[in-house]
Write an enzyme that holds these catalytic residues in place. Structure first.
Site, PDB file in Angstrom:
ATOM      1  N   CYS A   1      -1.154  -2.633   5.844  1.00  0.00           N
ATOM      2  CA  CYS A   1       0.038  -2.568   4.989  1.00  0.00           C
ATOM      3  C   CYS A   1      -0.270  -2.433   3.507  1.00  0.00           C
ATOM      4  O   CYS A   1       0.123  -1.452   2.873  1.00  0.00           O
ATOM      5  CB  CYS A   1       0.912  -3.807   5.221  1.00  0.00           C
ATOM      6  SG  CYS A   1       1.654  -3.874   6.863  1.00  0.00           S
TER       7      CYS A   1
ATOM      8  N   ARG B   1       3.127 -10.706   9.375  1.00  0.00           N
ATOM      9  CA  ARG B   1       1.725 -10.879   9.008  1.00  0.00           C
ATOM     10  C   ARG B   1       0.879 -10.817  10.270  1.00  0.00           C
ATOM     11  O   ARG B   1       1.152 -11.537  11.245  1.00  0.00           O
ATOM     12  CB  ARG B   1       1.512 -12.229   8.327  1.00  0.00           C
ATOM     13  CG  ARG B   1       2.223 -12.407   6.995  1.00  0.00           C
ATOM     14  CD  ARG B   1       2.160 -13.859   6.553  1.00  0.00           C
ATOM     15  NE  ARG B   1       2.858 -14.724   7.510  1.00  0.00           N
ATOM     16  CZ  ARG B   1       2.716 -16.049   7.539  1.00  0.00           C
ATOM     17  NH1 ARG B   1       1.909 -16.657   6.686  1.00  0.00           N
ATOM     18  NH2 ARG B   1       3.382 -16.759   8.441  1.00  0.00           N
TER      19      ARG B   1
ATOM     20  N   THR C   1       3.109   5.232   9.672  1.00  0.00           N
ATOM     21  CA  THR C   1       3.332   5.979   8.419  1.00  0.00           C
ATOM     22  C   THR C   1       2.075   5.847   7.560  1.00  0.00           C
ATOM     23  O   THR C   1       2.105   5.233   6.488  1.00  0.00           O
ATOM     24  CB  THR C   1       4.558   5.454   7.657  1.00  0.00           C
ATOM     25  OG1 THR C   1       4.406   4.033   7.433  1.00  0.00           O
ATOM     26  CG2 THR C   1       5.828   5.710   8.433  1.00  0.00           C
TER      27      THR C   1
END
Length: 452
Positions: free
Chosen positions: A264, A155, A87
């Site tokens: 992110c 992470r 995305t």
């Protein structure tokens, strides 16, 4: 045992699929990239993540983990289907590009057979689950399914540990059958007493964005405090320790440096800003966080220029560390990109080394000489900058390093070293947010420096 299809064998999909398989579930990772599938079938990882190759190999041998390009067959045979596609930020407006998510939803809808849980694992804006449900209903009105939000909190560099020993598992659904099935999917985590937290679907979607935005804000906060420390002759590391011991604040993500990057934080903070603006409820703290972080990366280049006497024109700068953080090969929005480009704009020649990220770096950095190791990168350098805190950079042979360099100048953008250690070896040292007593006084900026 649950039958799981993971659509997308990228970072989130591959790590999640391999971990679910290690829990004992039967997992098929579906991907449309033939080259990626070929690598996986050969046991070679398309991404760098410590321990992932062994995890994939073990579960592939046990027949719990397979790879396929056949989405329809995999979905039809599954109890739970995860959407774990990209995305990225959409060009032009910064909104999350949901085309891959919606495309996957349409294909899933056409392939459903029997009651199936469809889970959005991808990071998506609030309301995406509603649209996924609408798309599936549209392409298959008779389908029996429930759409669930289950955001990931992995992470890079420690994703397997994060998946198997999570702080929490957030599941967004109000469907009781879906709750029961998702509880079964994550049942192996009960041994670690990991809290499984059920919310509404929209709440789960927002929780992911809010978590990343808060962490990005925390990084940006300590970076601004670092700048203030330099002006007031204080030490940001001591400040961070002092506030981090407060249980309400905590010590994590309080390490001053060149700004956040990766897959992110940059896109998620921007997507949250756009979502909030569309909802006419702007998140001004996050808007400011995004702006400060964008500016910070080039400001770190100015720090390097200042350490070189105010100009880098015609000089060689060795850069250690290219990826946005250690233990990954991810170059997405890495601070090194902006820093190197700014140095090149100032006329510098850049020689760089990263333990695992140079193949990815070659695709995004032009005009950079890539060295085979630390000391090759330092050969003839007028200054050396530590940009990513890889472990192998923490114990440099300073005498050997100095002998290779034209000018012994170290700019430590991760505060790996202290001035006393480095200056005893004959270096000029500059860190981030360190007092003048442990950080070289920066010379006045020249017009050329200010242009960087």
């Amino acid at each position: 045992m649950m039958r799981i299809t993971m659509i997308g064998a990228g970072y989130v999909g591959l790590v999640s699929g391999a971990c679910f398989a290690d829990f004992g579930h039967a997992v098929v990772c579906v991907d449309r990239d033939p080259a990626r599938l070929e690598l996986l079938e050969l046991g070679r990882m398309p991404i760098y993540e410590p321990g992932l190759d062994e995890l994939v190999a073990r579960n592939a041998v046990q027949k719990r983990l397979r790879f396929s390009s056949d989405l329809a067959a995999s979905v039809a045979a599954s109890d739970v289907v995860f959407i774990a596609v990209g995305t990225p930020s959409r060009r032009g407006d910064g909104h999350a590009d949901l085309s891959y998510v919606y495309g996957a939803a349409a294909e899933i809808g056409r392939a459903l057979s029997g009651f199936t849980i469809v889970v959005t694992k991808s990071t998506v804006p609030v309301g995406t689950g509603d649209e996924v449900e609408r798309i599936i209903r549209e392409v298959n009105p008779d389908a029996d399914f429930a759409v669930v939000s289950n955001p990931e909190f992995l992470r890079e560099g420690s994703a397997i540990e994060d998946f198997k020993r999570p702080d929490r598992v957030v599941i967004g659904t109000e469907d009781e059958t879906a709750k029961a099935m998702m509880s079964e999917v994550y049942r192996p985590l009960s041994l670690n007493a990991a809290p499984v937290y059920f919310t509404s679907r929209r709440t789960a979607e927002l929780t992911k964005y809010a978590a990343n935005a808060f962490l990005a804000m925390k990084i940006t906060f300590i970076n601004e405090i670092a700048d203030l420390c330099e002006k007031l002759d204080a030490d940001v590391q001591d400040v961070a320790r002092g506030i981090g011991m407060d249980g309400r604040i905590g010590s994590k993500f309080l390490h001053a440096g060149p700004g956040y990057g990766g897959s992110c934080f940059p896109k998620d903070t921007l997507a949250l800003v756009k979502t909030a603006q569309d909802a006419e409820s702007p998140v001004r703290l996050i808007e400011t966080t995004v702006s400060i972080n964008d500016q910070r990366k080039r400001s770190m280049a100015r720090k390097i220029v200042a350490a070189c006497g105010g100009s880098v024109r015609g000089k060689t700068i060795a850069v250690l560390g290219l990826t946005f953080k250690p233990n990954t090969d991810d170059m997405r929005d890495a601070p090194s990109i902006s820093i190197i480009q700014a140095l090149q704009d100032g006329g510098a020649r850049v020689v760089a080394y990263d333990p695992v990220g140079m193949e990815q770096a070659r695709a995004v950095l032009d005009g950079v000489t890539f060295a085979d190791g630390i000391y090759q990168a330092a050969e003839g350098a007028d200054a050396l900058a530590i940009v990513t805190e890889w472990n192998e950079f923490r114990s440099l042979d300073l005498a050997r390093l100095k002998s290779r360099m034209t000018s012994p100048v170290m700019v430590d953008l991760r505060n790996v070293y202290n001035k006393e250690t480095v200056t005893r070896a004959g270096f000029s040292y500059a860190g981030v947010g360190r007092p003048r007593g442990s950080d070289a006084d920066a010379p006045a900026l020249s017009a050329e420096t200010r242009a960087v």
